[in-house]
Design a protein around this motif. Sequence first.
Motif, PDB file in Angstrom:
ATOM      1  N   UNK A 101       0.879  -1.202   0.047  1.00 21.64           N
ATOM      2  CA  UNK A 101      -0.061  -0.122   0.040  1.00 21.64           C
ATOM      3  C   UNK A 101       0.844   1.223  -0.004  1.00 21.64           C
ATOM      4  N   UNK A 102       0.699   2.134  -0.942  1.00 24.57           N
ATOM      5  CA  UNK A 102       1.426   3.328  -1.223  1.00 24.57           C
ATOM      6  C   UNK A 102       0.958   4.199  -0.051  1.00 24.57           C
ATOM      7  N   UNK A 103      -0.222   4.327   0.001  1.00 27.24           N
ATOM      8  CA  UNK A 103      -0.754   5.570   1.174  1.00 27.24           C
ATOM      9  C   UNK A 103      -0.817   4.810   2.591  1.00 27.24           C
ATOM     10  N   UNK A 104      -0.570   5.754   3.394  1.00 28.93           N
ATOM     11  CA  UNK A 104      -0.632   5.402   4.836  1.00 28.93           C
ATOM     12  C   UNK A 104      -1.783   5.574   5.246  1.00 28.93           C
ATOM     13  N   UNK A 105      -2.579   6.506   4.757  1.00 25.80           N
ATOM     14  CA  UNK A 105      -4.132   6.571   5.130  1.00 25.80           C
ATOM     15  C   UNK A 105      -4.846   6.912   3.663  1.00 25.80           C
ATOM     16  N   UNK A 106      -6.138   6.145   3.545  1.00 27.58           N
ATOM     17  CA  UNK A 106      -6.949   6.111   2.591  1.00 27.58           C
ATOM     18  C   UNK A 106      -8.544   5.978   3.370  1.00 27.58           C
ATOM     19  N   UNK A 107      -9.073   7.211   3.515  1.00 24.45           N
ATOM     20  CA  UNK A 107     -10.286   7.497   4.169  1.00 24.45           C
ATOM     21  C   UNK A 107     -11.451   8.172   3.391  1.00 24.45           C
ATOM     22  N   UNK A 108     -12.539   7.352   3.426  1.00 21.88           N
ATOM     23  CA  UNK A 108     -13.623   7.815   2.577  1.00 21.88           C
ATOM     24  C   UNK A 108     -14.502   8.562   3.554  1.00 21.88           C
ATOM     25  N   UNK A 109     -15.140   9.605   3.339  1.00 18.08           N
ATOM     26  CA  UNK A 109     -15.971  10.511   3.921  1.00 18.08           C
ATOM     27  C   UNK A 109     -15.278  10.544   5.318  1.00 18.08           C
ATOM     28  N   UNK A 110     -14.165  11.396   5.708  1.00 14.68           N
ATOM     29  CA  UNK A 110     -13.594  11.464   7.030  1.00 14.68           C
ATOM     30  C   UNK A 110     -14.825  12.011   8.046  1.00 14.68           C
ATOM     31  N   UNK A 111     -14.938  11.559   9.166  1.00 15.78           N
ATOM     32  CA  UNK A 111     -15.870  11.948   9.833  1.00 15.78           C
ATOM     33  C   UNK A 111     -15.187  13.382  10.888  1.00 15.78           C
ATOM     34  N   UNK A 112     -16.065  13.846  12.096  1.00 14.47           N
ATOM     35  CA  UNK A 112     -15.176  14.876  12.617  1.00 14.47           C
ATOM     36  C   UNK A 112     -14.010  14.191  13.536  1.00 14.47           C
ATOM     37  N   UNK A 113     -14.372  13.174  14.012  1.00 18.17           N
ATOM     38  CA  UNK A 113     -13.386  12.458  14.745  1.00 18.17           C
ATOM     39  C   UNK A 113     -12.235  11.874  14.137  1.00 18.17           C
ATOM     40  N   UNK A 114     -12.624  11.470  12.733  1.00 11.76           N
ATOM     41  CA  UNK A 114     -11.090  11.175  11.984  1.00 11.76           C
ATOM     42  C   UNK A 114     -10.660  12.487  11.545  1.00 11.76           C
ATOM     43  N   UNK A 115     -11.225  13.518  11.409  1.00 13.69           N
ATOM     44  CA  UNK A 115     -10.334  14.743  10.985  1.00 13.69           C
ATOM     45  C   UNK A 115      -9.516  15.167  12.101  1.00 13.69           C
ATOM     46  N   UNK A 116     -10.203  15.014  13.153  1.00 13.32           N
ATOM     47  CA  UNK A 116      -9.238  15.580  14.557  1.00 13.32           C
ATOM     48  C   UNK A 116      -8.183  14.582  14.439  1.00 13.32           C
ATOM     49  N   UNK A 117      -8.365  13.390  14.105  1.00 13.36           N
ATOM     50  CA  UNK A 117      -7.061  12.410  14.364  1.00 13.36           C
ATOM     51  C   UNK A 117      -6.223  12.579  13.460  1.00 13.36           C
ATOM     52  N   UNK A 118      -6.667  12.761  12.013  1.00 16.38           N
ATOM     53  CA  UNK A 118      -5.607  13.256  10.906  1.00 16.38           C
ATOM     54  C   UNK A 118      -4.826  14.484  11.098  1.00 16.38           C
ATOM     55  N   UNK A 119      -5.439  15.488  11.877  1.00 18.17           N
ATOM     56  CA  UNK A 119      -4.760  16.666  12.175  1.00 18.17           C
ATOM     57  C   UNK A 119      -3.730  16.463  13.299  1.00 18.17           C
ATOM     58  N   UNK A 120      -3.519  15.433  14.054  1.00 17.29           N
ATOM     59  CA  UNK A 120      -2.409  15.041  14.650  1.00 17.29           C
ATOM     60  C   UNK A 120      -1.288  14.466  14.007  1.00 17.29           C
ATOM     61  N   UNK A 121      -1.295  14.028  12.609  1.00 19.10           N
ATOM     62  CA  UNK A 121      -0.419  13.638  11.979  1.00 19.10           C
ATOM     63  C   UNK A 121       0.285  14.514  10.851  1.00 19.10           C
ATOM     64  N   UNK A 122       1.611  14.472  10.684  1.00 17.14           N
ATOM     65  CA  UNK A 122       2.178  15.359   9.681  1.00 17.14           C
ATOM     66  C   UNK A 122       2.220  14.592   8.464  1.00 17.14           C
ATOM     67  N   UNK A 123       1.650  15.040   7.340  1.00 21.03           N
ATOM     68  CA  UNK A 123       1.627  14.397   5.981  1.00 21.03           C
ATOM     69  C   UNK A 123       2.576  15.224   5.120  1.00 21.03           C
ATOM     70  N   UNK A 124       3.403  14.370   4.291  1.00 21.69           N
ATOM     71  CA  UNK A 124       4.314  14.926   3.607  1.00 21.69           C
ATOM     72  C   UNK A 124       3.575  14.922   2.182  1.00 21.69           C
ATOM     73  N   UNK A 125       2.585  14.039   1.676  1.00 24.60           N
ATOM     74  CA  UNK A 125       2.017  14.215   0.536  1.00 24.60           C
ATOM     75  C   UNK A 125       0.402  13.845   1.074  1.00 24.60           C
ATOM     76  N   UNK A 126      -0.568  14.707   0.673  1.00 20.88           N
ATOM     77  CA  UNK A 126      -1.920  14.165   0.727  1.00 20.88           C
ATOM     78  C   UNK A 126      -3.138  14.858  -0.276  1.00 20.88           C
ATOM     79  N   UNK A 127      -3.970  14.212  -0.759  1.00 19.47           N
ATOM     80  CA  UNK A 127      -4.928  14.527  -1.722  1.00 19.47           C
ATOM     81  C   UNK A 127      -6.144  14.268  -1.346  1.00 19.47           C
ATOM     82  N   UNK A 128      -7.337  14.959  -1.810  1.00 17.00           N
ATOM     83  CA  UNK A 128      -8.660  14.638  -1.675  1.00 17.00           C
ATOM     84  C   UNK A 128      -9.559  14.307  -3.015  1.00 17.00           C
ATOM     85  N   UNK A 129     -10.128  13.437  -3.291  1.00 19.59           N
ATOM     86  CA  UNK A 129     -10.880  13.168  -4.569  1.00 19.59           C
ATOM     87  C   UNK A 129     -12.340  13.089  -4.076  1.00 19.59           C
TER      88      UNK A 129
END
Length: 609
Positions: free
Chosen positions: A318-346
């Motif tokens: 798996x190339x991506x560390x995180x693949x999340x569909x329709x992030x919830x509020x809790x998931x978004x707050x969790x993602x904010x604690x992670x430093x991403x060097x590459x990220x995209x939204x489709x």
Amino acid sequence: MLLKLSMSGLKSKLKDYFVLLAGLIMSVSIFYMFQTLALNKAFLESNNAGISSIQFVFHAGSFLLAIITFFYIMYANSFLLSLRQKEFGMYMMLGAKKHKIMTLMFMETIVLGFASLLLGTGVGVGLAQGVGQLLMKQMEFTGSGYHPFYFPSLQVTAIFFTILFVLSAILNTIKMSRVSVLQLIHAEANTERATVKGKMTIVAAIFSLVLLAIGYYSMIKINVFAQVGIIVALITITSGTYLLFMTFMPWFINLFKRNKRSYEKGLNMFTFAQLHFRINSLTKVLGTVAMLIALGAGAISTGMAFQNNVMATANMMSIYDAVIHNPTTKEKSMLDTITFKESDEYRFKYDSKFVYYVKEDLVSHPPFVRVYNGMSGVKNTGEIKRVSDELPLGDSTNWSDDWHEAFRTIHVDGAHPDRKIRIVNEQQYEQLKGEAGVAFVGQADDFLKYEQQWKELDQLQVAKFKLDSVNQLDSKYSAYKMMHGFSSGLVFMGFFLGIAFLAMMASSLMFKILTGATKDISRYQMLRKIGVRKELLTKSIYKEQFYVFLFPAIVGIVHVLIGLNMFSFIILDPYYRVWVPLTLFIAIYMVYYVVTVQMYKRIVLPKEQ
């Protein structure tokens, strides 16, 4: 009276006995430590199906360790007999009955054996606790069910070594019964015959190289020969190694003797004469030591490679560390604690049949894919690049291979069961009436740094999409945990077995060398009497033992470096930090070399007045 004399003789060689006892304690403790793995069913069965499925590896390793331990004890007890045989001969000259001496020898061996068994199991419990917990912590391996004090292991260890020590005592007694009084008194005067040269030696030398070549080729081409290659390699390399030492060691000594300039310099003539005398008795133990080096350093190297393989395989899957569909509020707050060097939204919309992705999003920020170079095998990890191919509208019929690969990465099947993917443009997307959503993909700066976050994100997605398990997400974290669970048992066993082999290999050689030391006393005494300085004799001893230790080390390291290729079909980098176990081996080897030289000097060099 005889007992008092025996105790007096024993005290005079207390340092030698202490080294022997330390070696036996080490042997017992390592054997017990490994049995805590091989016999602990709760440990094997409660730590993932991957570990329980390799129980045969633990039992095979235990059996191999038992064989090595048997020969180790034989060498150690030969050393014990060699220390006292002249002394026992003197007792018989003074009127002691031979059966009394044999009984005394039997009792000494048994007492020493049981003392080492008692102390060794205590040390083994401590090592099992310390080493086991340290390895588990380093590998983040819970090891539930692992108990340092495990009664079945204690029972097996006690039975095995009791039988072994009794057998050793019987063999020593039988050997003593066959030796005359004069042979005991003049034991150090006996010399060993050098290898006889001839055509058969040349044939055997060539045959040893052929066997090694077959074994090496089987390991290099292990992806072709599979299990047959492993069996062939074990047979040919083991037999080839013993033949190599039996034929090439005498040849090397004779080759050096032909160089008159070096051979006649200093005490080189005496040093190589010493090697010439003892070469026959050393060839087998040198072959054993070379194989132990290969097994010990190889086991640790393989364990480290498996540990490194966990993250490397997860990255490949798996190339991506995180693949999340329709992030919830809790998931978004969790993602904010992670430093991403590459990220995209489709963006996407979905209905009962299809998931519609927006072409403009995908083309403006193409997802990453892994490009393979056409080679087959686990080493073909491929390079990562962004998709540059044209992306047609509609279904996947006309997609390129790269786009197929991309959607296998960014699309979560578990979130959209039984829905097919379609590509639409911005205008078509606005007109669709399905549920709107977004697919977030990202690569963190350090995957392992955020292990707890990945775990919680996977659990949130499982609950959100009402999945049966994390495996349905096909995330990098699930791949990582799967590989980690499978490899942890192998890594744990590799380190245990490797440490056991490395600790035993040099001490086996040490005891073999010291067993024959009494035969060299008269030669060193003679040289000292005719005026040879003690410094030159000491230098000769260092040089002689250096050659004895050097050759099995070279052969063993070559075995390791070639043998690691056997794991190339299941490990991405089998040579990962191979210098670490080799450095560990060299450090242990050097310690035993120095100890051997010091003990040998104390036995053979005459005491200064």
